[in-house]
Design a protein around this motif. Sequence first.
Motif, PDB file in Angstrom:
ATOM      1  N   ARG A 224       0.835  -0.901   0.116  1.00 41.96           N
ATOM      2  CA  ARG A 224       0.119   0.076  -0.343  1.00 41.96           C
ATOM      3  C   ARG A 224       1.146   1.563   0.132  1.00 41.96           C
ATOM      4  O   ARG A 224       0.422   2.233  -0.011  1.00 41.96           O
ATOM      5  CB  ARG A 224      -0.799   0.389   1.356  1.00 41.96           C
ATOM      6  N   TRP A 233      -4.626   4.769  -5.630  1.00 40.41           N
ATOM      7  CA  TRP A 233      -5.326   5.303  -4.201  1.00 40.41           C
ATOM      8  C   TRP A 233      -6.148   6.508  -4.095  1.00 40.41           C
ATOM      9  O   TRP A 233      -7.580   6.441  -3.908  1.00 40.41           O
ATOM     10  CB  TRP A 233      -5.031   4.159  -2.701  1.00 40.41           C
ATOM     11  N   ARG A 234      -4.650   6.932  -4.403  1.00 38.22           N
ATOM     12  CA  ARG A 234      -4.846   8.503  -4.144  1.00 38.22           C
ATOM     13  C   ARG A 234      -5.457   8.888  -5.277  1.00 38.22           C
ATOM     14  O   ARG A 234      -6.924  10.009  -5.566  1.00 38.22           O
ATOM     15  CB  ARG A 234      -3.896   9.248  -4.169  1.00 38.22           C
ATOM     16  N   LEU A 236      -8.746   7.555  -7.506  1.00 36.77           N
ATOM     17  CA  LEU A 236      -9.886   6.752  -6.637  1.00 36.77           C
ATOM     18  C   LEU A 236     -10.160   8.150  -5.812  1.00 36.77           C
ATOM     19  O   LEU A 236     -11.351   8.643  -6.014  1.00 36.77           O
ATOM     20  CB  LEU A 236      -9.749   5.524  -6.427  1.00 36.77           C
ATOM     21  N   SER A 237      -9.492   8.167  -5.118  1.00 36.98           N
ATOM     22  CA  SER A 237     -10.323   9.174  -3.732  1.00 36.98           C
ATOM     23  C   SER A 237     -10.432  10.546  -4.876  1.00 36.98           C
ATOM     24  O   SER A 237     -11.288  11.720  -4.150  1.00 36.98           O
ATOM     25  CB  SER A 237      -8.753   9.531  -2.631  1.00 36.98           C
ATOM     26  N   THR A 268     -16.688   3.173  -5.318  1.00 37.31           N
ATOM     27  CA  THR A 268     -16.147   2.917  -4.708  1.00 37.31           C
ATOM     28  C   THR A 268     -15.730   1.377  -4.064  1.00 37.31           C
ATOM     29  O   THR A 268     -14.699   0.764  -3.726  1.00 37.31           O
ATOM     30  CB  THR A 268     -17.893   2.736  -3.508  1.00 37.31           C
ATOM     31  N   ARG A 271     -12.438   1.119  -5.147  1.00 37.90           N
ATOM     32  CA  ARG A 271     -12.497   1.195  -4.068  1.00 37.90           C
ATOM     33  C   ARG A 271     -11.603  -0.014  -2.818  1.00 37.90           C
ATOM     34  O   ARG A 271     -11.038  -0.695  -2.511  1.00 37.90           O
ATOM     35  CB  ARG A 271     -12.033   2.805  -3.500  1.00 37.90           C
ATOM     36  N   ASP A 275      -8.485  -2.225  -1.767  1.00 37.93           N
ATOM     37  CA  ASP A 275      -7.907  -2.540   0.050  1.00 37.93           C
ATOM     38  C   ASP A 275      -8.428  -4.067   0.131  1.00 37.93           C
ATOM     39  O   ASP A 275      -7.901  -4.133   1.093  1.00 37.93           O
ATOM     40  CB  ASP A 275      -9.724  -1.946   0.374  1.00 37.93           C
TER      41      ASP A 275
END
Length: 429
Positions: A224, A233-234, A236-237, A268, A271, A275
């Motif tokens: 991660r 991940w960033r 997707l945020s 969502t 993500r 995760d």
Amino acid sequence: MRTAGEETVASCPQCGVEIRTDIRFTTWCAACDWNVDPQGPDEEKRGLGRARRRAAQRYGERLFTELRGGGSGEGSGSRRTLSGSLAYALALAVHGVTVALAAVGVWGLVAGWGSLGMVFGVFFLALAWSLRPRLNRLSDDDRVLSRGEAPELYALIDEVAAAMCTRGVDAVVVDVDANASVTHLGLRRRLLTIGLPLWEVLSPQQRIALLGHELGHFTHGDTRQGMVVGTAWRSLSTWLYYVRPMPNPNVVQAVTNLACIPLRLLITGVRALLDLLTAQSSQRCEYLADGAAAHVGSTEGAVGLMDLFLVTDSVVTTLQRETNGRRMRGRGQTSGQDADDLWEVLAAHMHSIPESEYERQRRVGALRGHSVDASHPPTHLRRRLLLDGTPVPALVTADTDRSERIAGELADLRGTLAREVLRDGYGNV
């Protein structure tokens, strides 16, 4: 019931055993666990947060069993490799969408559609630029200690890194969070962030254990924290930020909110899948980093560090109490003198916490499955795994003179951050 100083002596209403408790903390019975958890478990709302925490507990328990039995903690090697490969593939797919948006934007600019094509192309290029993989960088607000400013601290970090057969860090940032972390800066540089409230309440060996744990994330390859998955991940945020529902919408905005629901659900879901695919390897890395902490700072130092994680709420409570009290006495004004002993008062309070409160927190942690956050294994299992192994001495030590030299290097930042905490209130700095 009678009191003696800060100690209360009473009989347990459930089993009748004599109870001795510090009046500042919860009265409970070690014999029968009466009142061990007076608040009861927190009822988390349904959603991704609760699902992540429950998954963390399951993975943590399974990895604990495997590592305790002498396994690698990986479970099935092929399964771990498959999940890691799928995580990378999914992250690359996220970045692929960004590349596709950029390509569409370029096509819109060169397709010759006139002003409409220009607007179309600029919009998609701007969207792709905002979603690009973002490497970590220092901000203007970061309190950075350079090697020239803190040679003794960097020397200690380098010694810990050498004991772990890795390299040290390129920058150290000091902040007021009761935590510590590592991350990459750019492509190759390493950053260590030290939370001063945590650092101040640790013993010298616990500080070395903390450094060993954080550097352990580099040596054991936390997926991660990697560039591909971390930047995905960033991205997707950022997507979720763009499609979030607009508050108090008018008719057009309400229709837009409804139209964005499928996309919001898709993002969502991606993500959550990313995760899930990285959860077990991240949990395993935490356990191995704990082992690294014991390796360089001793088992005793690593276990003591783990105990402090159980009572970090006391760090927050104490700083908030001291901040509010000093600001009220100064009628909202603070001076350098007000801030002089803030960290000493915090350390004194944390060192005065009795063993009975640590034991209560351990039992509560076992009941609730306490963890530092949703990416960490349960704290009580991390502690048990350290204690179940053969105790190891410290490879790196810090005597009084060395600790004092490091304290001198941090002195200016200690004063600056203390004044800012008192001025703005803890949690607002």
